[in-house]
Design a protein around this motif. Structure first.
Motif, mmCIF file in Angstrom:
data_model
loop_
_atom_site.group_PDB
_atom_site.id
_atom_site.type_symbol
_atom_site.label_atom_id
_atom_site.label_comp_id
_atom_site.label_asym_id
_atom_site.label_seq_id
_atom_site.Cartn_x
_atom_site.Cartn_y
_atom_site.Cartn_z
ATOM 1 N N GLY A 321 65.853 34.779 -9.808
ATOM 2 C CA GLY A 321 66.909 34.096 -10.527
ATOM 3 C C GLY A 321 66.666 32.827 -10.625
ATOM 4 O O GLY A 321 65.616 31.926 -10.898
ATOM 5 N N VAL A 322 67.632 31.907 -10.216
ATOM 6 C CA VAL A 322 67.750 30.573 -10.214
ATOM 7 C C VAL A 322 67.112 29.567 -8.674
ATOM 8 O O VAL A 322 67.185 28.740 -8.739
ATOM 9 N N THR A 323 67.091 30.753 -7.892
ATOM 10 C CA THR A 323 66.547 30.274 -6.420
ATOM 11 C C THR A 323 65.485 29.283 -6.401
ATOM 12 O O THR A 323 65.310 28.346 -5.490
ATOM 13 N N PHE A 324 64.606 29.626 -7.178
ATOM 14 C CA PHE A 324 63.227 28.734 -7.211
ATOM 15 C C PHE A 324 63.265 27.631 -7.723
ATOM 16 O O PHE A 324 63.364 26.633 -7.092
ATOM 17 N N GLU A 325 64.286 27.387 -8.713
ATOM 18 C CA GLU A 325 64.623 26.223 -9.391
ATOM 19 C C GLU A 325 65.556 25.499 -8.499
ATOM 20 O O GLU A 325 65.240 24.072 -8.484
ATOM 21 N N HIS A 326 66.479 26.105 -7.935
ATOM 22 C CA HIS A 326 67.462 25.369 -6.913
ATOM 23 C C HIS A 326 66.539 24.820 -5.745
ATOM 24 O O HIS A 326 66.798 23.700 -5.454
ATOM 25 N N ALA A 327 65.541 25.403 -5.206
ATOM 26 C CA ALA A 327 64.670 24.802 -3.990
ATOM 27 C C ALA A 327 63.934 23.607 -4.539
ATOM 28 O O ALA A 327 63.943 22.578 -3.706
ATOM 29 N N MET A 328 63.438 23.422 -5.809
ATOM 30 C CA MET A 328 63.019 22.424 -6.284
ATOM 31 C C MET A 328 64.066 21.174 -6.566
ATOM 32 O O MET A 328 63.538 20.108 -6.303
ATOM 33 N N ILE A 329 65.118 21.519 -7.118
ATOM 34 C CA ILE A 329 66.126 20.626 -7.119
ATOM 35 C C ILE A 329 66.593 19.972 -5.752
ATOM 36 O O ILE A 329 66.371 18.558 -5.894
ATOM 37 N N GLN A 330 66.564 20.480 -4.832
ATOM 38 C CA GLN A 330 66.776 19.973 -3.337
ATOM 39 C C GLN A 330 65.883 19.015 -3.013
ATOM 40 O O GLN A 330 66.026 18.229 -2.098
ATOM 41 N N SER A 341 65.633 22.889 -22.354
ATOM 42 C CA SER A 341 64.721 23.658 -22.816
ATOM 43 C C SER A 341 64.392 24.837 -21.833
ATOM 44 O O SER A 341 65.102 25.925 -22.088
ATOM 45 N N LYS A 342 63.563 24.856 -20.795
ATOM 46 C CA LYS A 342 63.407 25.939 -19.744
ATOM 47 C C LYS A 342 63.235 25.572 -18.437
ATOM 48 O O LYS A 342 62.551 26.039 -17.720
ATOM 49 N N GLY A 343 63.895 24.357 -18.223
ATOM 50 C CA GLY A 343 63.748 23.788 -16.728
ATOM 51 C C GLY A 343 62.720 23.555 -16.273
ATOM 52 O O GLY A 343 61.674 22.863 -16.986
ATOM 53 N N VAL A 344 62.446 24.004 -14.960
ATOM 54 C CA VAL A 344 61.173 23.769 -14.336
ATOM 55 C C VAL A 344 59.911 24.654 -14.785
ATOM 56 O O VAL A 344 58.755 24.388 -14.448
ATOM 57 N N GLU A 345 60.224 25.699 -15.824
ATOM 58 C CA GLU A 345 59.075 26.331 -16.449
ATOM 59 C C GLU A 345 58.090 26.987 -15.306
ATOM 60 O O GLU A 345 56.892 26.450 -15.611
ATOM 61 N N PRO A 346 58.345 27.807 -14.691
ATOM 62 C CA PRO A 346 57.182 28.619 -13.963
ATOM 63 C C PRO A 346 56.099 29.225 -14.981
ATOM 64 O O PRO A 346 56.676 30.180 -15.721
ATOM 65 N N GLU A 347 54.835 28.783 -14.849
ATOM 66 C CA GLU A 347 54.019 29.239 -15.660
ATOM 67 C C GLU A 347 52.737 29.845 -15.011
ATOM 68 O O GLU A 347 52.305 30.861 -15.644
ATOM 69 N N SER A 348 52.452 29.752 -13.823
ATOM 70 C CA SER A 348 51.283 30.107 -13.386
ATOM 71 C C SER A 348 51.748 30.955 -12.016
ATOM 72 O O SER A 348 52.765 30.595 -11.124
ATOM 73 N N VAL A 349 51.125 31.879 -11.723
ATOM 74 C CA VAL A 349 51.333 32.823 -10.535
ATOM 75 C C VAL A 349 49.841 33.468 -10.110
ATOM 76 O O VAL A 349 49.249 33.960 -10.909
ATOM 77 N N THR A 350 49.671 33.888 -8.740
ATOM 78 C CA THR A 350 48.691 34.112 -8.195
ATOM 79 C C THR A 350 48.868 34.789 -7.038
ATOM 80 O O THR A 350 50.164 34.462 -6.326
ATOM 81 N N THR A 351 48.184 35.607 -6.378
ATOM 82 C CA THR A 351 48.476 36.345 -4.957
ATOM 83 C C THR A 351 47.134 36.284 -4.116
ATOM 84 O O THR A 351 45.910 35.995 -4.687
#
Length: 721
Positions: A321-330, A341-351
């Motif tokens: 949800g918005v929790t990732f973006e909220h963590a960046m806001i803080q 547009s798309k706010g912080v735009e999570p684009e990449s992911v790996t593990t």
């Protein structure tokens, strides 16, 4: 003018952030090096050309990084035998635009876009020996390649053939043929078997533009199954090795509450809602044979500002949800200009699994942050850390055998005067996390911040102002630096008649009892006056003092960058030369609050071999005023980031309009070692300095509101003056 070195009463003491979550004893990721990819260009090459690392992988021994560089039409390579000191290994020309790379052993498998138009897409897959640069094989593909993945056993590679849409045609609306597809190619004896290509038909699956699938990203699990994101189609497909469809489903939508969805208002207000926001995932990574994670960037009509874990049967296991973006806001990494547009735009992911702990790493393209999630329980990931990156993290590679994580950050600030593109290296090791340095976590309301400029201290707290980037939300932030990370504990809105004060560019602050003096840097082209403001404890402007005619007659836009109070006199540092100043001399301007008299002295600043050098802060303590002097250069180009001091005995102002006395200065400290101590490149805007009652000095950098900037804010102590 002789410059002397002042010894501080303690060694350089960097006090930065503690662990984002968890305790002191645990391991954490910390950045250990940043590699500017421009240094990979051959000696004598034109370094004014753009260079951009996008997708990155590593040779099997974990010692050589290989990344795509689209502007240079090349593969770049970096020696990380010593990961703290990455070394350039040069580039390999691939004869077109490289879009993705995977490395098996020492062979790089590269997708190259050779398309002449959107309606006639074309591409090839190359197998390149990274040791010699020799092309071992070249396979013609069904169209324009995007993402490439290798199977865990190294037996084949998969490539998403996107055949992307023309965003200028018909408003970018799809369908736009030809359709995209998925192709898989056997790897035999370290090279490609072009005769083995299997093509999977992805048409007729998605609800959005069903006849025009646009595959974006691929990942392969240990069963040989390839998961494909159809980003614009908002759809997920799992494909078997023989090209048959294992499962497919809509990526679905998310309700977003507590977001800023309004662009260009110059304020961080998180009270808006978006319903049924399509995820439109970009990157995808398997986390086991049954589950995969997606970064939901959006590209067509969606983007949900977060990330998701799916079961391959289509069920949602976790939604951020918005929790990732909220963590960046803080932590000051919210890109306000991307709000609509798309706010912080999570684009990449790996593990990757480190020390027995499985992690998912999520990269925010616009917030330039890497979120580190412990996914021991895939249904309840725990945000462990937020790592600073270069601008626009695009690709990652995990190297668990060496406890390393690497990010490729694609944005090259060549044209915008911002930082050049970097590859960054992080190590998983015992010790505290050193980022963030400053956070608003713990406040009663979600509070965004950024563009920290001038600072001042009183009674164990630091008061900091944000500059004109947030023109409709000027604020004084109250910071408690007593424990890492430093905490923003209050945000005081600066107002006129109860409304946010506009036409301010707050660049300096001084404390005067329960009130504040604020210096505003004027810009006549934006109708922002050069002025001093007295502001009450509640943030209300009580007095405005304009500059006298003698100063306005010689003003330039590079005005007051700091203010401090000595007795009844306010002192303001002018950033750069005005019309009547000798070269490399700037004014320190005085204003007596009681007599209303103006005056000035001249301060001798360093000259610049590149760009400019100016002043960005002035703070009185003891028998001196302390001044931050900086150039406007980033990274390896930075030279001047220093603190000097001037004896108060020299601060005898002369009347304006005539000859001014020149003060002497002594070097207190060079800030470049501190600015590189956390493995990053040198940030250009050292703009804030506050000195506590015990003489401890704190320094901050301005992150430009995360606009053409990584968003990273450094906030640290340099010890006692």
């Amino acid at each position: 003018m002789t410059t002397h070195l002042v010894c501080m009463t303690s060694a350089l003491a960097l006090v930065t952030g503690a662990a984002f979550a968890g305790d002191h004893a645990q391991k954490n990721f910390n950045r250990i090096a940043s590699f500017p990819v421009v240094t990979n260009m051959a000696e004598g090459a034109d370094t004014s050309r753009e260079s951009s690392p996008e997708i990155i992988d590593v040779t099997a021994d974990g010692m050589t990084l290989v990344y795509t560089d689209s502007p240079l039409e090349a593969l770049g390579m970096v020696d990380i035998t010593d990961p703290v000191k990455p070394a350039p290994l040069g580039t390999i020309d691939v004869g077109g635009e490289p879009t993705s790379v995977s490395v098996i052993g020492t062979t790089a498998f590269v997708g190259v876009n050779t398309s002449q138009s959107y309606v006639a897409p074309s591409g090839k897959m190359l197998a390149i020996d990274t040791s010699s640069g020799e092309v071992l094989a070249s396979c013609t593909l069904a169209g324009q390649p995007d993402s490439i993945a290798k199977s865990p056993d190294g037996s084949f590679v998969a490539v998403a053939i996107e055949n992307e849409r023309d965003e200028d045609l018909n408003g970018g609306v799809i369908a736009q043929l030809p359709a995209g597809t998925l192709q898989m190619i056997d790897v035999v004896s370290g090279s490609l078997d072009c005769a083995s290509i299997v093509t999977a038909d992805l048409t007729g699956l998605a609800n959005v533009a069903t006849g025009d699938p646009e595959p974006e990203y691929v990942s392969i699990n240990a069963l040989g199954e390839t998961v494909v994101t159809l980003q614009e189609n908002n759809h997920m497909v799992v494909v078997a090795r023989d090209g048959s469809i294992v499962s497919h489903f809509s990526a679905g939508s998310v309700d977003l509450e507590g977001i800023d969805a309004t662009d260009e208002r110059g304020a961080l207000i998180f009270d808006e809602v978006q319903r049924d926001r399509l995820r439109e995932p970009d990157a995808v990574t398997w986390i086991d044979d049954q589950h995969f994670a997606t970064a939901n960037e959006g590209d067509y009509e969606g983007g949900s500002r977060g990330w998701t874990i799916f079961h391959k049967d289509g069920s949602v296991v976790f939604e951020s949800g918005v929790t990732f973006e909220h963590a960046m806001i803080q932590i000051g990494h919210y890109p306000d200009k991307r709000s609509d547009s798309k706010g912080v735009e999570p684009e990449s992911v790996t593990t990757g699994t480190y020390g027995g702990v499985p992690f998912v790493f999520v990269g925010s393209e616009r917030g330039s942050i890497v979120g580190v999630y412990d996914i021991t329980d895939p249904a309840a990931p725990v945000l462990r850390q937020m790592l600073p990156s270069g601008i626009g993290p695009e690709g990652f590679v995990t190297i668990p055998a060496r406890n390393l994580l690497v990010s490729a950050n694609e944005v090259d600030g060549l044209e915008d005067g911002a930082a050049r593109a970097h590859v960054m290296i992080y190590e998983y090791a015992e010790g505290d996390a050193v980022y963030p340095h400053l956070t608003s976590a713990g406040m009663d309301r979600l509070t965004g911040w950024g563009a920290i400029s001038g600072m001042a201290a009183k009674d164990g707290l630091i008061y900091a102002v944000s500059d004109s980037f947030y023109s409709y939300q000027p604020r004084i932030f109250v910071i408690d630096p007593s424990q890492p990370p430093a905490r923003i504990v209050d945000a005081i809105d600066v107002t006129r008649a109860g409304r946010p004060a506009q036409k301010l560019d707050m660049e300096g602050i001084a404390v005067d009892g329960d009130a504040f003096w604020i210096a505003s840097e004027g810009r006549t082209d934006r109708v922002i006056p050069h002025a001093i403001y007295k502001v009450g404890a509640d943030g209300g402007i009580e007095e405005e003092i304009g500059l006298p005619a003698e100063l306005m007659a010689v003003e330039k836009r590079f005005g007051f960058e700091g203010i401090t109070k000595v007795g009844d006199t306010l002192w303001m540092a002018v950033q750069r030369e005005w019309k009547d100043d000798p070269a490399d001399h700037v004014k320190l301007v005085s204003y007596n609050i009681q007599t209303e008299e103006w005056g000035a002295v001249h301060y001798p600043k360093a000259s610049a071999d590149k760009g400019w050098v100016g002043l960005s802060e002035i703070t009185a303590y003891g028998d001196h005023v302390y001044i931050v002097e900086r150039d406007n250069q980033h990274g390896i180009e930075a030279v001047t980031k220093k603190v000097y001091r001037v004896p108060l005995a020299d601060m005898q102002p002369a009347p304006l309009g005539g000859d001014l006395p020149v003060v002497g200065k002594e070097l207190v400290t060079d800030l470049i070692p501190a600015l590189t101590s956390t493995g990053g490149y040198v940030l250009d805007k050292v703009e804030g300095m506050a000195i506590m009652d015990d003489g401890t000095a704190w320094i901050s950098t301005d992150n430009d509101g995360v606009d053409d900037h990584s968003g990273e804010t450094m906030f640290f102590s340099i010890g006692q003056m």
